[in-house]
Design a protein around this motif. Structure first.
Motif, mmCIF file in Angstrom:
data_model
loop_
_atom_site.group_PDB
_atom_site.id
_atom_site.type_symbol
_atom_site.label_atom_id
_atom_site.label_comp_id
_atom_site.label_asym_id
_atom_site.label_seq_id
_atom_site.Cartn_x
_atom_site.Cartn_y
_atom_site.Cartn_z
ATOM 1 N N ASN A 34 37.811 44.073 38.076
ATOM 2 C CA ASN A 34 38.651 43.667 36.957
ATOM 3 C C ASN A 34 40.046 43.327 37.474
ATOM 4 O OD1 ASN A 34 36.465 44.724 35.188
ATOM 5 N ND2 ASN A 34 37.227 46.711 35.908
ATOM 6 N N TYR A 36 44.260 42.868 36.365
ATOM 7 C CA TYR A 36 45.289 43.205 35.388
ATOM 8 C C TYR A 36 46.610 42.545 35.782
ATOM 9 C CZ TYR A 36 42.000 46.928 34.215
ATOM 10 O OH TYR A 36 40.868 47.624 33.857
ATOM 11 N N GLN A 38 50.764 43.094 35.176
ATOM 12 C CA GLN A 38 51.756 44.052 34.697
ATOM 13 C C GLN A 38 53.151 43.469 34.840
ATOM 14 O OE1 GLN A 38 52.328 47.846 36.746
ATOM 15 N NE2 GLN A 38 52.670 48.878 34.784
ATOM 16 N N LYS A 42 56.387 47.470 31.552
ATOM 17 C CA LYS A 42 55.339 47.390 30.538
ATOM 18 C C LYS A 42 54.036 47.974 31.055
ATOM 19 C CE LYS A 42 57.836 44.978 27.595
ATOM 20 N NZ LYS A 42 58.274 45.556 26.304
ATOM 21 N N ALA A 43 53.127 48.287 30.124
ATOM 22 C CA ALA A 43 51.794 48.718 30.498
ATOM 23 C C ALA A 43 51.013 47.527 31.055
ATOM 24 C CB ALA A 43 51.066 49.301 29.295
ATOM 25 N N PRO A 44 49.999 47.795 31.864
ATOM 26 C CA PRO A 44 49.151 46.687 32.357
ATOM 27 C C PRO A 44 48.445 45.969 31.210
ATOM 28 C CG PRO A 44 48.775 48.700 33.604
ATOM 29 C CD PRO A 44 49.591 49.091 32.410
ATOM 30 N N LEU A 46 44.883 43.618 30.619
ATOM 31 C CA LEU A 46 43.632 43.141 31.211
ATOM 32 C C LEU A 46 43.529 41.625 31.118
ATOM 33 C CD1 LEU A 46 40.768 43.827 32.377
ATOM 34 C CD2 LEU A 46 39.984 43.877 29.996
ATOM 35 N N TRP A 49 37.507 40.719 33.288
ATOM 36 C CA TRP A 49 36.634 41.881 33.459
ATOM 37 C C TRP A 49 35.311 41.467 34.097
ATOM 38 C CZ3 TRP A 49 32.245 41.660 30.309
ATOM 39 C CH2 TRP A 49 32.339 40.847 29.158
ATOM 40 N N GLN A 55 39.340 37.934 29.331
ATOM 41 C CA GLN A 55 39.609 38.820 28.195
ATOM 42 C C GLN A 55 40.141 38.002 27.019
ATOM 43 O OE1 GLN A 55 38.836 41.635 27.283
ATOM 44 N NE2 GLN A 55 40.386 42.528 25.935
ATOM 45 N N TYR A 87 46.999 43.270 39.721
ATOM 46 C CA TYR A 87 46.184 44.299 40.368
ATOM 47 C C TYR A 87 44.705 44.013 40.167
ATOM 48 C CZ TYR A 87 50.434 47.211 40.328
ATOM 49 O OH TYR A 87 51.705 47.715 40.511
ATOM 50 N N GLN A 89 40.894 45.910 40.410
ATOM 51 C CA GLN A 89 40.373 47.258 40.191
ATOM 52 C C GLN A 89 38.864 47.204 40.331
ATOM 53 O OE1 GLN A 89 39.481 48.292 36.226
ATOM 54 N NE2 GLN A 89 40.199 50.403 36.341
ATOM 55 N N SER A 91 35.429 49.124 39.276
ATOM 56 C CA SER A 91 34.903 50.138 38.359
ATOM 57 C C SER A 91 33.402 50.334 38.603
ATOM 58 C CB SER A 91 35.169 49.748 36.910
ATOM 59 O OG SER A 91 34.712 48.442 36.630
ATOM 60 N N ILE A 96 37.426 55.437 40.576
ATOM 61 C CA ILE A 96 37.874 54.068 40.346
ATOM 62 C C ILE A 96 39.108 53.827 41.196
ATOM 63 C CG2 ILE A 96 38.890 52.550 38.622
ATOM 64 C CD1 ILE A 96 37.102 54.060 36.561
ATOM 65 N N PHE A 98 42.287 50.922 42.499
ATOM 66 C CA PHE A 98 43.053 49.693 42.326
ATOM 67 C C PHE A 98 43.470 49.152 43.689
ATOM 68 C CE2 PHE A 98 43.953 49.519 37.771
ATOM 69 C CZ PHE A 98 43.754 50.822 37.355
ATOM 70 N N GLN A 100 46.552 47.349 45.876
ATOM 71 C CA GLN A 100 47.947 47.786 45.960
ATOM 72 C C GLN A 100 48.897 46.900 45.177
ATOM 73 O OE1 GLN A 100 46.289 46.120 48.232
ATOM 74 N NE2 GLN A 100 47.619 44.971 49.597
#
Lengths: 107, 121
Positions: A34, A36, A38, A42-44, A46, A49, A55, A87, A89, A91, A96, A98, A100
């Protein structure tokens, strides 16, 4: 544990450029990768996926591809609002992990 | 609309404990895997833990195993992270996240705003 190695760690590109970020896994991820975005403070968010699924609400200039251990995030025509850290990731299995991160700057 | 609101972050001394909460709304909480992800100041994202919908299956990062416990109260639509024996390196913004789909064990489609945990004497 599956390690995710992302490259480059940073890049600078111009509006309209095609940008590619790669992620290499230390083991087969069965496509469970996946991506992301950022932005600072702020929050990441998506983007992609399971390798290549966009998404909902994400602009179509973002796309993902790959298989096995090698994966790519592509931005087809860079926009000013794409300045962010990206990033990957995996899964596929716990833990899990990520990558760098890749810091993308707009020239 | 899916909403996740974390709380409980604070300044705590090394060796101390803290419990984070994540209040969820806008979806059937018990149907989804939930996760905690953290980010130290100026650093990248690090996965911490995940828990399935009925609370029976959990996983942890090696760095927190034996010190942190993830749990949930489905009646209250709330996810928790009990953090014990805190270390300086646990200092981070902690995000809770909801799985992309009801069977997604890793992909995170919705994130909270994060809560800051600072471990320092």
């Amino acid at each position: 544990d599956i390690q995710m190695t992302q490259s480059p760690s940073s890049l600078s590109a111009s509006v309209g450029d095609r940008v590619t970020i790669t992620c290499r896994a230390s083991q087969n991820t069965r496509g469970y990768v996946n991506w992301y975005q950022q932005k600072a403070g702020k929050a990441p968010n998506l983007l992609i996926w399971t390798t290549s699924n966009l998404q909902s609400g994400v602009p179509s200039r973002f796309s993902g591809s790959g298989s096995g251990t090698d994966f790519t995030l592509t931005i087809s025509s860079l926009q000013p609002e794409d300045s962010a850290t990206y990033y990957c990731q995996q899964s596929s299995s716990a833990p899990i992990t990520f990558g760098q991160g890749t810091r993308l700057e707009i020239k | 609309e899916v909403q996740l609101v974390e709380s409980g972050g604070d300044l705590v001394q090394p060796g101390g404990s803290l419990r984070l909460s994540c209040a969820a709304s806008g979806f059937t909480f018990s149907n989804y895997w939930m996760q905690w992800v953290r980010q130290a100041p100026g650093k990248g994202l690090v996965w911490v833990s995940r828990l399935n919908g009925d609370g029976s299956t959990s996983n942890y990062a090696d760095s927190v195993k034996g010190r942190f416990t993830i749990s949930r109260d489905n009646a209250k639509s709330t996810l928790y992270l009990q953090m014990n024996s805190l270390k300086d390196e646990d200092t981070a913004v902690y995000y809770c996240g909801r799985g992309c789909f009801s069977d997604s064990t890793g992909c995170v489609a919705h994130w909270g705003q994060g809560t800051l945990v600072t471990v320092s004497s």
